[in-house]
Design a protein around this motif. Sequence first.
Motif, PDB file in Angstrom:
ATOM      1  N   GLY A 103      40.842  -6.848  -6.067  1.00 13.56           N
ATOM      2  CA  GLY A 103      40.202  -5.761  -5.327  1.00 13.56           C
ATOM      3  C   GLY A 103      40.417  -5.850  -3.837  1.00 13.56           C
ATOM      4  N   ARG A 104      41.249  -6.780  -3.418  1.00 10.73           N
ATOM      5  CA  ARG A 104      41.764  -6.890  -2.054  1.00 10.73           C
ATOM      6  C   ARG A 104      43.250  -7.157  -2.179  1.00 10.73           C
ATOM      7  N   GLU A 142      50.107   1.380  -2.837  1.00  5.27           N
ATOM      8  CA  GLU A 142      49.524   2.144  -1.735  1.00  5.27           C
ATOM      9  C   GLU A 142      49.234   3.593  -2.139  1.00  5.27           C
ATOM     10  N   ASP A 143      50.213   4.262  -2.718  1.00  2.00           N
ATOM     11  CA  ASP A 143      50.055   5.694  -3.008  1.00  2.00           C
ATOM     12  C   ASP A 143      48.998   5.962  -4.079  1.00  2.00           C
ATOM     13  N   ARG A 144      48.823   5.019  -5.001  1.00  6.24           N
ATOM     14  CA  ARG A 144      47.828   5.201  -6.071  1.00  6.24           C
ATOM     15  C   ARG A 144      46.530   4.460  -5.783  1.00  6.24           C
ATOM     16  N   ASN A 145      46.427   3.873  -4.593  1.00  5.68           N
ATOM     17  CA  ASN A 145      45.233   3.142  -4.178  1.00  5.68           C
ATOM     18  C   ASN A 145      44.805   2.149  -5.251  1.00  5.68           C
ATOM     19  N   LEU A 146      45.745   1.344  -5.704  1.00  4.49           N
ATOM     20  CA  LEU A 146      45.450   0.430  -6.797  1.00  4.49           C
ATOM     21  C   LEU A 146      44.563  -0.734  -6.361  1.00  4.49           C
ATOM     22  N   VAL A 147      44.558  -1.069  -5.072  1.00  3.74           N
ATOM     23  CA  VAL A 147      43.639  -2.097  -4.600  1.00  3.74           C
ATOM     24  C   VAL A 147      42.203  -1.589  -4.720  1.00  3.74           C
ATOM     25  N   GLY A 148      41.968  -0.369  -4.257  1.00  2.03           N
ATOM     26  CA  GLY A 148      40.637   0.222  -4.396  1.00  2.03           C
ATOM     27  C   GLY A 148      40.267   0.446  -5.849  1.00  2.03           C
ATOM     28  N   HIS A 149      41.246   0.832  -6.651  1.00  2.00           N
ATOM     29  CA  HIS A 149      41.013   1.033  -8.082  1.00  2.00           C
ATOM     30  C   HIS A 149      40.576  -0.272  -8.742  1.00  2.00           C
ATOM     31  N   ALA A 150      41.267  -1.378  -8.405  1.00  2.00           N
ATOM     32  CA  ALA A 150      40.896  -2.675  -8.966  1.00  2.00           C
ATOM     33  C   ALA A 150      39.489  -3.070  -8.548  1.00  2.00           C
ATOM     34  N   ARG A 151      39.140  -2.761  -7.303  1.00  2.00           N
ATOM     35  CA  ARG A 151      37.801  -3.104  -6.815  1.00  2.00           C
ATOM     36  C   ARG A 151      36.733  -2.276  -7.547  1.00  2.00           C
ATOM     37  N   THR A 152      36.943  -0.970  -7.652  1.00  2.00           N
ATOM     38  CA  THR A 152      35.945  -0.086  -8.257  1.00  2.00           C
ATOM     39  C   THR A 152      35.823  -0.316  -9.761  1.00  2.00           C
ATOM     40  N   GLU A 153      36.974  -0.251 -10.455  1.00  2.00           N
ATOM     41  CA  GLU A 153      36.930  -0.424 -11.910  1.00  2.00           C
ATOM     42  C   GLU A 153      36.602  -1.861 -12.280  1.00  2.00           C
ATOM     43  N   THR A 157      36.337 -11.157 -10.517  1.00  2.42           N
ATOM     44  CA  THR A 157      36.180 -10.037  -9.606  1.00  2.42           C
ATOM     45  C   THR A 157      37.433  -9.180  -9.720  1.00  2.42           C
ATOM     46  N   GLY A 158      37.349  -7.930  -9.246  1.00  2.00           N
ATOM     47  CA  GLY A 158      38.496  -7.041  -9.384  1.00  2.00           C
ATOM     48  C   GLY A 158      38.876  -6.911 -10.849  1.00  2.00           C
ATOM     49  N   LEU A 159      40.155  -6.982 -11.140  1.00  2.59           N
ATOM     50  CA  LEU A 159      40.628  -6.903 -12.524  1.00  2.59           C
ATOM     51  C   LEU A 159      41.126  -8.254 -13.008  1.00  2.59           C
ATOM     52  N   TYR A 160      40.300  -9.279 -12.754  1.00  3.60           N
ATOM     53  CA  TYR A 160      40.589 -10.619 -13.274  1.00  3.60           C
ATOM     54  C   TYR A 160      39.258 -11.272 -13.640  1.00  3.60           C
ATOM     55  N   TYR A 161      39.026 -11.472 -14.950  1.00  6.48           N
ATOM     56  CA  TYR A 161      37.767 -12.042 -15.405  1.00  6.48           C
ATOM     57  C   TYR A 161      38.001 -13.131 -16.433  1.00  6.48           C
ATOM     58  N   ILE A 195      38.147 -16.866 -22.268  1.00  6.42           N
ATOM     59  CA  ILE A 195      38.954 -15.670 -22.497  1.00  6.42           C
ATOM     60  C   ILE A 195      39.386 -15.130 -21.142  1.00  6.42           C
ATOM     61  N   LYS A 196      40.680 -14.903 -20.997  1.00  5.92           N
ATOM     62  CA  LYS A 196      41.230 -14.444 -19.714  1.00  5.92           C
ATOM     63  C   LYS A 196      41.595 -12.967 -19.822  1.00  5.92           C
ATOM     64  N   VAL A 197      40.976 -12.164 -18.964  1.00  4.26           N
ATOM     65  CA  VAL A 197      41.207 -10.714 -18.947  1.00  4.26           C
ATOM     66  C   VAL A 197      41.839 -10.350 -17.615  1.00  4.26           C
ATOM     67  N   ARG A 198      43.078  -9.836 -17.641  1.00  2.00           N
ATOM     68  CA  ARG A 198      43.769  -9.448 -16.407  1.00  2.00           C
ATOM     69  C   ARG A 198      44.799  -8.363 -16.744  1.00  2.00           C
ATOM     70  N   PRO A 199      44.352  -7.145 -16.986  1.00  2.00           N
ATOM     71  CA  PRO A 199      45.264  -6.067 -17.375  1.00  2.00           C
ATOM     72  C   PRO A 199      46.101  -5.584 -16.199  1.00  2.00           C
ATOM     73  N   PRO A 200      47.150  -4.814 -16.467  1.00  4.97           N
ATOM     74  CA  PRO A 200      47.851  -4.140 -15.368  1.00  4.97           C
ATOM     75  C   PRO A 200      46.849  -3.353 -14.514  1.00  4.97           C
ATOM     76  N   LEU A 201      47.125  -3.255 -13.227  1.00  3.81           N
ATOM     77  CA  LEU A 201      46.177  -2.628 -12.301  1.00  3.81           C
ATOM     78  C   LEU A 201      45.936  -1.152 -12.599  1.00  3.81           C
ATOM     79  N   VAL A 202      46.818  -0.546 -13.374  1.00  2.16           N
ATOM     80  CA  VAL A 202      46.705   0.890 -13.627  1.00  2.16           C
ATOM     81  C   VAL A 202      45.768   1.201 -14.785  1.00  2.16           C
ATOM     82  N   ILE A 203      45.108   0.218 -15.355  1.00  4.54           N
ATOM     83  CA  ILE A 203      44.211   0.469 -16.482  1.00  4.54           C
ATOM     84  C   ILE A 203      43.125   1.463 -16.081  1.00  4.54           C
TER      85      ILE A 203
END
Length: 386
Positions: free
Chosen positions: A209-210, A277-288, A313-317, A356-364
């Motif tokens: 998420g950063r 950058e164009d899809r704001n995937l950093v913000g997406h990872a933080r929010t989702e 945190t973000g998309l890594y749990y 259990i390691k959860v780390r999907p592609p950022l576009v999930i």
Amino acid sequence: MRGEGVWLTTDDGRALLDAYNNVPSVGHANPRVLAALCRQAAVLNTHTRYLHEGVVRYAERVTADMPPGLGSAVFTCSGSEANDLALRMANAWHGGTGVIVTSNAYHGVTAAAAQASPSLGPVAPHVRTVAPPLGDEPAEAFAAAVAAAAADLHAAGHGPATLLVDSVMASDGVITDAEGALAAAAEAVRAAGGLYVADEVQAGFGRLGRMWGFQHHGAVPDIVTLGKPMGNGHPIGGLVARTDIADRFGRRTRYFNTFGGNTVSAAVGLAVLDEIEDRNLVGHARTEGAHLGSALARLAGRHPAVVSAVRGTGLYYGIELREGAASSAALTTAALEGLLARGVLVGRCGPADNVIKVRPPLVIAPPELELLTDALDATLADLTTP
């Protein structure tokens, strides 16, 4: 056999949700990345002895996102090579050979990286391990452990030391909640004459998420190593170092990598940055990621008999499992099989192999995250059914 976005297709046509793969960070078969790769390969694909503006442009883009002073980029073909080179640079800077890592760390497969990867086996004599920081411990405790390890390396003739830490501490079970510990440890190793290297091969490029995982910890590294997600599956790695460190290394020795930072790799890297950058995937990872964390916390509350902790945190749990009072690798195996039966792929980690390691592609997307948590809920329920 095929991949698209966050989905994989098996040889018998079955669709699986890929909630494990951090390599295709902007999605399997990303059209923009594929187009950039093909376009550049059709024009010029050569080794790195020929300077090309695309490589320079990529270096400028990567360093622009770094803290002030980290202005020199060097490219490799993998994160393992990047960590190997970072250790060489650090040794050339401070004159020591000591390395400090967390107790179950993984940093790569070259000789130097593997010797500093306790998750692979015994570490080399010039390597010391420290327990990863925990959220309920003061930051000073981890810093004190690093300082003690640095002093021990000095006494053994290996100092000064390099502190090499994966910013998400994945192999240690996913550690992200130790506020201030990594920043304090970085200062401790510098006080002993050493350097702090942030291994961003897993945590970098928006995963937490950063843009960079070390930002989550409030730490500023001397060298940052990069890999996996920067190429979305294309083999590219690299590092960004303080300019004075890179300059001294360049004056004292030489480094050449035939394909590290070649024209096609640079084009792919630029396309990945454009997607982020164009899809704001950093913000997406933080929010989702916040929504995912809340959902996983609720699952832990519903299944206290088998879930002992949720970290991330973000998309890594990481979801730590237990059987009774003890951690259970067998339970984790059953959980992974149960999720696979429900069409979801995840991984595992931790010193006891029980996370259990959860780390999907950022576009999930939210519906896919809901599918993931529903499958996990049903799987955990099965594990507690007599």
